[in-house]
Design an enzyme around this catalytic site. Structure first.
Site, PDB file in Angstrom:
ATOM      1  N   CYS A   1     -11.182 -47.378  -5.080  1.00 27.65           N
ATOM      2  CA  CYS A   1     -10.754 -46.301  -4.527  1.00 27.65           C
ATOM      3  C   CYS A   1      -9.544 -45.330  -4.309  1.00 27.65           C
ATOM      4  O   CYS A   1      -9.747 -44.639  -4.806  1.00 27.65           O
ATOM      5  CB  CYS A   1     -10.672 -47.285  -3.198  1.00 27.65           C
ATOM      6  SG  CYS A   1     -12.646 -48.028  -2.407  1.00 27.65           S
TER       7      CYS A   1
HETATM    8  C1  UGA Z   1      -8.355 -48.919   0.274  1.00 31.65           C
HETATM    9  C2  UGA Z   1      -8.894 -48.583   2.211  1.00 31.65           C
HETATM   10  O1  UGA Z   1      -7.499 -50.005   2.259  1.00 31.65           O
HETATM   11  C3  UGA Z   1     -10.094 -49.206   2.768  1.00 31.65           C
HETATM   12  O2  UGA Z   1      -9.623 -48.618   4.023  1.00 31.65           O
HETATM   13  C4  UGA Z   1     -11.492 -48.390   1.853  1.00 31.65           C
HETATM   14  O3  UGA Z   1     -11.885 -48.195   2.922  1.00 31.65           O
HETATM   15  C5  UGA Z   1     -10.882 -48.475   0.502  1.00 31.65           C
HETATM   16  O4  UGA Z   1      -9.553 -48.715  -0.698  1.00 31.65           O
HETATM   17  C6  UGA Z   1     -12.196 -47.667   0.474  1.00 31.65           C
HETATM   18  O5  UGA Z   1     -11.679 -46.258  -0.237  1.00 31.65           O
HETATM   19  O6  UGA Z   1     -13.173 -48.064  -0.133  1.00 31.65           O
HETATM   20  P1  UGA Z   1      -9.117 -51.579  -0.979  1.00 31.65           P
HETATM   21  O7  UGA Z   1      -8.909 -50.209  -2.050  1.00 31.65           O
HETATM   22  O8  UGA Z   1      -9.654 -52.725  -1.033  1.00 31.65           O
HETATM   23  O9  UGA Z   1      -9.006 -50.514   0.299  1.00 31.65           O
HETATM   24  O10 UGA Z   1      -7.537 -52.203  -1.472  1.00 31.65           O
HETATM   25  P2  UGA Z   1      -6.351 -52.171  -0.191  1.00 31.65           P
HETATM   26  O11 UGA Z   1      -5.626 -53.505   0.500  1.00 31.65           O
HETATM   27  O12 UGA Z   1      -6.712 -50.644   0.551  1.00 31.65           O
HETATM   28  O13 UGA Z   1      -5.295 -51.637  -1.578  1.00 31.65           O
HETATM   29  C7  UGA Z   1      -4.879 -50.558  -2.364  1.00 31.65           C
HETATM   30  C8  UGA Z   1      -4.344 -51.022  -3.103  1.00 31.65           C
HETATM   31  O14 UGA Z   1      -2.849 -50.518  -2.661  1.00 31.65           O
HETATM   32  C9  UGA Z   1      -3.906 -52.307  -4.120  1.00 31.65           C
HETATM   33  O15 UGA Z   1      -3.786 -52.491  -5.399  1.00 31.65           O
HETATM   34  C10 UGA Z   1      -2.993 -53.173  -3.050  1.00 31.65           C
HETATM   35  O16 UGA Z   1      -1.983 -53.892  -3.908  1.00 31.65           O
HETATM   36  C11 UGA Z   1      -1.866 -52.154  -3.431  1.00 31.65           C
HETATM   37  N1  UGA Z   1      -1.051 -52.411  -2.203  1.00 31.65           N
HETATM   38  C12 UGA Z   1      -1.495 -52.543  -1.141  1.00 31.65           C
HETATM   39  C13 UGA Z   1       0.592 -52.676  -2.037  1.00 31.65           C
HETATM   40  O17 UGA Z   1       1.028 -51.855  -3.660  1.00 31.65           O
HETATM   41  N2  UGA Z   1       1.683 -52.760  -0.680  1.00 31.65           N
HETATM   42  C14 UGA Z   1       1.536 -52.360  -0.071  1.00 31.65           C
HETATM   43  O18 UGA Z   1       2.292 -52.641   0.901  1.00 31.65           O
HETATM   44  C15 UGA Z   1      -1.182 -52.460   0.454  1.00 31.65           C
END
Ligand code: UGA
Length: 458
Positions: free
Chosen positions: A272
């Site tokens: 995403c």
């Molecule tokens: C993300 C959004 O959080 C969802 O709300 C959205 O629906 C989704 O994309 C989408 O567009 O379908 P997702 O990609 O599953 O969800 O994962 P996240 O938990 O948001 O993490 C995304 C990335 O950011 C991961 O690689 C995670 O490791 C990284 N991240 C997240 C960090 O490096 N630091 C953080 O503090 C949080």
């Protein structure tokens, strides 16, 4: 009285299947339509086509209750449906824009279905896929109208209803949304779409389709920017001897900022954030209003995995014939999804420098090696345990915050690795514990914490 909804969910991947299961949980019948016959067969047999907590069990339950069925036949899927939820992929095109081929094909098929319906049988098409603002009211509307010869808002309903599911907690997120955003082309379209979410207690945002589409991009761009901000600031903090995590905790108490999404690491990945940021920044440039902050968030993210390579190079003095152990291959814990995983970039970079890479992830099987070979023409060895990965390694890189890695024992590294060096790409380990055990530790946002008693070779 309105007919009980019967929802055709087009696309049975992550969003489609999870959404269907959540609706089924609340009593709505859903029919999944997918052109991939193997996927349909798997679903009919009770096997979810991806790893996601709770999905497998929920699928079995709702196949049994009859509330979820799957088919590859378009006429069977649409027969008697009150709603069509479009959940197909919107992959990036070669120029970073969105490839809307699948959306267009589904919109045409919905139009043909509407054309074939004699009378009554009002159908509402709902776009759940993440699409550039203007797509529902433009391309989707145009395709359905031209294939059906009918008018949106008069003869059929049309709405955009973005999803906010996170991988790893998708079913939970679908069952407990924190907001429901529905952009209807007219009042009836919005009412029809909202009928599917009557069970939800979440705040409802009723708006037009283009605004609903923009909400999704603004949310993802903001969250991704927050992560890149944290990463960039964390790199600076490490340089001047400050621990970013202490800073993040402190600023997180300010509820205008909040602590969530301030975890520094090796960057964001997944299906995403990277894709959506590329698509929206490309669209904004084309509209003459570039999104420079989102653009910068992407650039910072592209560089962040190199932090790991930089430290390995410095500590080992070169990469030639070194063995690097990667713990965590998916883009985050709780999923087997390796799309845009930072592990791919780290592996490709060190392999390019002459190192070999072995890796372990509790959920990932061969998809990582396939992606690495395809995208970077690089080879990789997958092993089944942390111990096997660490054996003989010159550096151990923790790439996700999976529980198995949080409990990594420094003595395992000390005993089994060739060189006692751990790079904590997600700040899940206790630096002092590793240093005390004689392991050199490096962490994002804190930098190097040397092994007690100087560097020792294990
Ligand atoms: C993300 C959004 O959080 C969802 O709300 C959205 O629906 C989704 O994309 C989408 O567009 O379908 P997702 O990609 O599953 O969800 O994962 P996240 O938990 O948001 O993490 C995304 C990335 O950011 C991961 O690689 C995670 O490791 C990284 N991240 C997240 C960090 O490096 N630091 C953080 O503090 C949080």
């Amino acid at each position: 009285m309105a007919r009980a909804p019967l929802v055709t969910v087009v696309g049975s991947s992550f969003v489609g299947l999870t959404t269907a299961l959540a609706l089924a949980h609340h009593g709505t019948r859903c029919r999944l339509l997918d052109t991939d016959a193997a996927k349909v067969e798997a679903i009919q047999g009770g096997r979810a086509p991806f790893e996601e907590p709770g999905v497998q069990a929920a699928l079995k339950r709702h196949l049994k209750s009859g509330r979820v069925t799957a088919t590859a036949s378009i006429p069977d899927a649409y027969r008697g449906a009150t709603h069509v939820m479009i959940c197909v992929g919107t992959p990036p095109a070669w120029d970073g824009s969105q490839d809307l081929r699948f959306i267009k094909a589904v919109a045409r098929s919905v139009g043909e279905e509407i054309h074939g319906r004699m009378r009554g049988g009002y159908l509402t098409a709902i776009v759940k896929s993440t699409v550039i603002p203007g797509t529902t009211a433009g391309l989707v509307r145009g395709e359905i109208e031209s294939a059906s010869g009918r008018r949106a808002g008069r003869d059929f309903g049309l709405a955009a209803n973005p999803e906010f599911l996170r991988e790893g907690t998708a079913l939970h997120d679908a069952l407990h949304p924190d907001r429901v955003v529905v952009g209807g082309i007219d009042k009836r379209s919005a009412d029809e779409a909202l009928r599917l979410f009557r069970w939800s207690k979440a705040p409802v945002v009723r708006t037009d389709p283009t605004t609903a589409e923009a909400v999704k991009y603004a949310a993802n761009a903001f969250l991704a920017t927050k992560v890149s901000f944290a990463n960039e600031f964390a790199n600076y903090c490490a340089e001047v001897g400050v621990d970013w995590y202490t800073v993040a905790d402190a600023i997180g108490h300010d509820d205008r900022i909040g602590r969530k999404f301030l975890n520094a690491g090796v960057g964001f990945g997944g299906s995403c954030f990277p894709k959506d940021l590329k698509a929206i920044t490309t669209a904004a440039r084309a509209a003459g209003r570039p999104l420079e902050i989102a653009q910068a968030a992407l650039e910072v993210n592209g560089r962040q995995p190199s932090e790991v390579t930089r430290v390995i190079l410095r500590e080992l003095g070169g990469l030639e014939r070194k063995r690097i152990a990667l713990l965590g291959l998916a883009f985050k814990p709780g999923t087997d999804d390796v799309r845009e995983s930072r592990a791919l970039l780290i592996a490709a970079e060190v392999i390019e420098g002459g190192a070999e890479v072995v890796g372990f992830d509790p959920l990932v099987k061969d998809q990582f090696a396939r992606a690495l070979a395809l995208q970077h023409r690089a080879n990789f060895t997958r092993v089944e345990t942390i111990e096997e990965a660490v054996e003989g390694a010159d550096a151990v890189v923790v790439q996700t915050e999976a529980d198995a890695f949080r409990s990594l024992d420094p003595r395992t590294v000390k005993r089994r690795a060739r060189h006692a060096l751990v790079l904590d790409g997600r700040r899940v380990l206790d630096p002092q514990r590793f240093a005390r055990a004689g392991v050199d530790y490096w962490g994002v946002g804190v930098g190097m914490v040397r092994a007690a008693g100087g560097r020792k070779r294990a």
